[in-house]
Design a protein around this motif. Structure first.
Motif, PDB file in Angstrom:
ATOM      1  N   GLN A 149     -21.063  -2.216   2.548  1.00 33.05           N
ATOM      2  CA  GLN A 149     -19.720  -2.279   3.130  1.00 33.05           C
ATOM      3  C   GLN A 149     -19.357  -3.726   3.477  1.00 33.05           C
ATOM      4  N   LYS A 192     -16.135  -5.712   2.013  1.00 35.53           N
ATOM      5  CA  LYS A 192     -15.127  -6.208   2.946  1.00 35.53           C
ATOM      6  C   LYS A 192     -14.928  -7.718   2.796  1.00 35.53           C
ATOM      7  N   ARG A 193     -16.039  -8.424   2.671  1.00 33.35           N
ATOM      8  CA  ARG A 193     -15.957  -9.879   2.491  1.00 33.35           C
ATOM      9  C   ARG A 193     -15.179 -10.212   1.213  1.00 33.35           C
ATOM     10  N   ALA A 197     -11.450  -9.580   1.739  1.00 36.54           N
ATOM     11  CA  ALA A 197     -10.913 -10.602   2.641  1.00 36.54           C
ATOM     12  C   ALA A 197     -10.693 -11.930   1.914  1.00 36.54           C
ATOM     13  N   SER A 218     -14.314   2.078   4.744  1.00 44.44           N
ATOM     14  CA  SER A 218     -13.252   1.291   4.110  1.00 44.44           C
ATOM     15  C   SER A 218     -11.859   1.611   4.653  1.00 44.44           C
ATOM     16  N   ASP A 275     -10.880   1.806   7.596  1.00 40.95           N
ATOM     17  CA  ASP A 275     -10.561   0.865   8.688  1.00 40.95           C
ATOM     18  C   ASP A 275      -9.923  -0.431   8.161  1.00 40.95           C
ATOM     19  N   TRP A 276     -10.221  -0.772   6.921  1.00 41.11           N
ATOM     20  CA  TRP A 276      -9.728  -2.054   6.383  1.00 41.11           C
ATOM     21  C   TRP A 276      -8.272  -1.983   5.953  1.00 41.11           C
ATOM     22  N   TYR A 315      -5.663  -5.224   5.300  1.00 43.07           N
ATOM     23  CA  TYR A 315      -5.360  -5.723   3.952  1.00 43.07           C
ATOM     24  C   TYR A 315      -4.312  -4.861   3.257  1.00 43.07           C
TER      25      TYR A 315
END
Ligand SMILES: *Cc1c(COP(=O)(O)O)cnc(C)c1O
Length: 377
Positions: A178, A182-183, A186, A219, A221-222, A226
């Protein structure tokens, strides 16, 4: 313009050279060809315990109203999904399978000027939807069969518009952490849309519940962070509704609004909407499915070990085994024994076969057939 060949010249450039998706061989087709019965199909990552009782009952109820058009906005299913994921219904796009969401993304966001990035060995639908709209596919070499996120990021240019990431990936079963995903998201420019294909999400979250060493997927939450992220999921795999065709995208309301503009008004049929809503509620069936999967994965990998074969560790409901020899002839020999699996030469994995996890009996039938075939070659 009067020969049938010339009609190909009329198709748009990408379509002229497009090779259609090849699915698993249908059971009926093999029955016709070989006159066999009792065929075992472990070829399309379908749910081996079938559709759940709640979904089936919902279909029976909904079938009384089949003369009416379905709810073109899928209100009830969207409400159920929104409640499950603590999202707003405006963030959900329903598709005729999650494949349709992938296609809507291509139609809404790509032109022949754009590039689309995905990994080697990634899901075969990504190149198809890319090429069909004339965009350019940028295929990034995999590392140990998994996505190389650094290399994918380094492949972004000013022309990149879409990136497909399958997590877990099909047909390799590889899972990215994860933090790495996420990185990656971002670091993307906000002009690049990241499609996070989580068709096998339920198998990962089930494994995470059962084993604290397995990382849960978070995911959703992202999405707050984004607006260029869309997550796709499906009722075809863990929920056992592949034949009905229901998938969905989770995104910002703006992205959902864009996809909604190119969507057919009644893309989900009435039985599919009713069944999916009921299936979401059928915790028992999902739990049985996840348990069948983890037991079957153990059974198959134990069987591979006993045969001296290696496999790619998989987070999905399938596993790709390395035969150390061309897979196609073994696939064909398995067919003659009434077992359908999936050759993956078209995924640049010519020595592997992908096996969907079946019931205990199906897995054993496959392992016995494989053992006989390998003893003969
Ligand atoms: C099976 C699969 C899908 C979609 O299936 P649908 O039946 O269209 O929902 C999407 N992505 C991957 C990686 C898959 O394996």
């Amino acid at each position: 313009m009067n020969t049938t060949d010339n009609i190909y010249q009329l198709a748009v450039a990408g379509v002229q050279s497009l090779i259609p998706y090849k699915g698993g061989k249908p059971i009926e087709e093999l029955e016709r060809e070989l006159g066999l019965s009792h065929i075992v199909k472990l070829a399309s990552n379908e749910n081996p315990i079938g559709i759940g009782q709640k979904a089936l009952a919902a279909i029976q109820k909904a079938s009384a109203d089949l003369a009416l058009y379905p709810d073109g906005n899928g209100y009830r299913l969207k409400q159920a999904l929104a409640a499950k994921y603590a999202l707003d219904a405006s963030q959900i796009t329903l598709g005729n399978g999650s494949n349709e969401i992938l296609e809507l993304l291509a139609r809404a966001f790509l032109t022949p000027k754009h590039e689309v990035i995905f990994s080697q060995h990634a899901f075969a639908v990504y190149p198809i939807v890319t090429q069909a709209v004339g965009a350019k596919a940028v295929v990034v070499p995999a590392v140990n069969y998994g996505h190389d996120l650094d290399a994918m990021l380094a492949s972004v240019t000013e022309h990149t518009r879409l990136i497909f990431i399958a997590n877990p990936n099909n047909p390799t079963g590889t899972l990215l952490s994860q933090a790495d995903v996420k990185r990656f998201i971002a670091a993307l420019p906000d002009t690049v849309i990241c499609v996070l294909d989580e068709a096998y999400f339920e198998f990962v979250s089930g494994a995470a519940l059962a084993d604290s060493a397995v990382e849960a997927i978070n995911s959703i939450d992202w999405l707050k962070l984004y607006p260029n992220l869309i997550i796709t999921r499906t009722f075809s795999k863990a929920y056992g509704l592949a034949g009905l065709r229901v998938g969905y995208g989770l995104s910002s309301p703006q992205m959902a609004d864009i996809l909604n503009r190119v969507r057919q008004p009644f893309n989900n049929n009435a039985l599919a909407l009713a069944a999916a809503e009921a299936a979401l509620d059928d915790i028992d069936h999902l739990q049985k499915t996840l348990q069948t999967n983890s037991q079957g994965m153990q059974q198959l990998t134990d069987g591979f070990k006993a045969l001296g074969l290696e496999w790619i560790p998989s987070a999905g409901n399938f596993v790709s085994v390395d035969l150390k020899q061309p897979g196609q002839p073994i696939y064909e020999a398995l067919l003659r024994k009434g077992v359908i699996v999936r050759p993956v030469g078209n995924y640049e994995m010519p020595n592997h076969l992908r096996i969907s996890i079946g019931t205990q009996v199906e897995n054993q039938t496959f392992l016995n057939a494989l053992k006989d075939i390998l003893a003969d070659v």
